[in-house]
Structure formats: C-alpha cells, structure tokens
Design a protein around this motif. Sequence first.
Motif, PDB file in Angstrom:
ATOM      1  N   ARG A 150       0.852  -1.189   0.000  1.00  0.00           N
ATOM      2  CA  ARG A 150       0.000   0.000   0.000  1.00  0.00           C
ATOM      3  C   ARG A 150       0.881   1.230   0.000  1.00  0.00           C
ATOM      4  O   ARG A 150       1.996   1.214   0.514  1.00  0.00           O
ATOM      5  CB  ARG A 150      -0.929   0.028   1.218  1.00  0.00           C
ATOM      6  CG  ARG A 150      -1.862  -1.146   1.304  1.00  0.00           C
ATOM      7  CD  ARG A 150      -2.967  -1.074   0.272  1.00  0.00           C
ATOM      8  NE  ARG A 150      -3.922  -2.161   0.525  1.00  0.00           N
ATOM      9  CZ  ARG A 150      -4.466  -2.893  -0.409  1.00  0.00           C
ATOM     10  NH1 ARG A 150      -4.184  -2.684  -1.680  1.00  0.00           N
ATOM     11  NH2 ARG A 150      -5.321  -3.833  -0.107  1.00  0.00           N
ATOM     12  N   THR A 151       0.359   2.300  -0.551  1.00  0.00           N
ATOM     13  CA  THR A 151       1.127   3.525  -0.668  1.00  0.00           C
ATOM     14  C   THR A 151       0.524   4.625   0.196  1.00  0.00           C
ATOM     15  O   THR A 151      -0.598   4.502   0.663  1.00  0.00           O
ATOM     16  CB  THR A 151       1.202   3.969  -2.155  1.00  0.00           C
ATOM     17  OG1 THR A 151       2.110   5.045  -2.283  1.00  0.00           O
ATOM     18  CG2 THR A 151      -0.160   4.384  -2.682  1.00  0.00           C
ATOM     19  N   GLY A 152       1.272   5.668   0.401  1.00  0.00           N
ATOM     20  CA  GLY A 152       0.763   6.825   1.121  1.00  0.00           C
ATOM     21  C   GLY A 152       0.936   6.716   2.622  1.00  0.00           C
ATOM     22  O   GLY A 152       1.535   5.784   3.151  1.00  0.00           O
ATOM     23  N   GLU A 153       0.385   7.717   3.283  1.00  0.00           N
ATOM     24  CA  GLU A 153       0.499   7.860   4.734  1.00  0.00           C
ATOM     25  C   GLU A 153      -0.746   7.264   5.409  1.00  0.00           C
ATOM     26  O   GLU A 153      -1.863   7.715   5.152  1.00  0.00           O
ATOM     27  CB  GLU A 153       0.603   9.351   5.052  1.00  0.00           C
ATOM     28  CG  GLU A 153       0.597   9.728   6.496  1.00  0.00           C
ATOM     29  CD  GLU A 153       0.511  11.245   6.679  1.00  0.00           C
ATOM     30  OE1 GLU A 153       0.046  11.647   7.759  1.00  0.00           O
ATOM     31  OE2 GLU A 153       0.904  12.013   5.786  1.00  0.00           O
ATOM     32  N   LEU A 154      -0.550   6.263   6.242  1.00  0.00           N
ATOM     33  CA  LEU A 154      -1.654   5.639   6.949  1.00  0.00           C
ATOM     34  C   LEU A 154      -2.271   6.633   7.925  1.00  0.00           C
ATOM     35  O   LEU A 154      -1.568   7.272   8.707  1.00  0.00           O
ATOM     36  CB  LEU A 154      -1.178   4.395   7.711  1.00  0.00           C
ATOM     37  CG  LEU A 154      -2.236   3.640   8.524  1.00  0.00           C
ATOM     38  CD1 LEU A 154      -3.311   3.062   7.593  1.00  0.00           C
ATOM     39  CD2 LEU A 154      -1.589   2.544   9.343  1.00  0.00           C
ATOM     40  N   VAL A 155      -3.597   6.767   7.868  1.00  0.00           N
ATOM     41  CA  VAL A 155      -4.307   7.673   8.769  1.00  0.00           C
ATOM     42  C   VAL A 155      -4.599   6.924  10.058  1.00  0.00           C
ATOM     43  O   VAL A 155      -5.148   5.826  10.045  1.00  0.00           O
ATOM     44  CB  VAL A 155      -5.626   8.151   8.124  1.00  0.00           C
ATOM     45  CG1 VAL A 155      -6.428   9.013   9.097  1.00  0.00           C
ATOM     46  CG2 VAL A 155      -5.342   8.910   6.843  1.00  0.00           C
TER      47      VAL A 155
END
Length: 157
Positions: A150-155
Amino acid sequence: MTDGIERGPRLALDVGSVRVGVAVSDPDGLVATPVETLARDMAGATDVARVVDEVRERGARVVYVGLPRHLSGAEGAAAASAREYAVQVARAVAPVPVHLVDERMSTVSAHRSMQAAGRPGRKQRSVVDQVAAVIILQGALDAERRAGARTGELVTT
C-alpha cells in the motif's frame, strides 16, 4: 494476496470544499473508474455515511484520500481539511485502512483531460471531482504495483 497486497477493490476520494469525488478499482487493482460525486456535508454526516456504504458494498480493502499539497510540497488549508476528512472516514470505515496520497495537480489534470475530450467547462463541474478521484486512485494503484505494498500515509485515529 499478491506481492504483499490483499486482493480487493480500492476506493479513492478527492475531497473538496463543496464536493467529494469517488472512484473505485477492480479487485486486482489494475484500473480506476469513476463512481459518483457527493455533496460535501461540512458536518460530515451524509457524505461520510455514503463513503461507508461504498466501502461495504464494494468490499473495499483500502481507501485512498487525496492530499492536496502545494507544488513546493507544503501543506495549506486544503490539505488540513483533507486530513480532517480522512480521519472522519478512517473512524467510520475501521478496520479498513485509510491512506493519504499526494494529489498535486489531480484537479488540474482532470480539467485538462475533460477539455481534451471536448467537454465544455460548465459541464465539467458535475464530474471533475470523479475524474480527479480516478487520477488519485490510478496513481495509488501504480505506486502499489511498483512498491508491492500500500502507498501513502496511513491515517491513524
């Protein structure tokens, strides 16, 4: 699970001050397609509830929320609003993870692609947010394939 990524649809949101564009992928995460444009409910009740419905109905494995940064990479008021919205969505769809992904230029790209397709400016408003969500999601899908995760910043809530 392929390359560390659980198979299943992914959902993406293009969060604006007035509307939220929604896009979804196929279960293999190859192609993003538009779903709908939601009216933004600043209290967060109806639009977030609709996102929850989409996640459940489609069996989404992750939700990507576009993070509108300035070209310099700095974050302004729009990014703060998107972060707040992402937290609301994360709470509502848990345990489905929500990730923030850079969406610099997605709306500009959406407008350009619609103009190139010959869609008049006044008719763009109804679908530009969906097209922007497709651009956000396709970028996330491509990044997933490159990284095998998975990509991006985990919320976090």
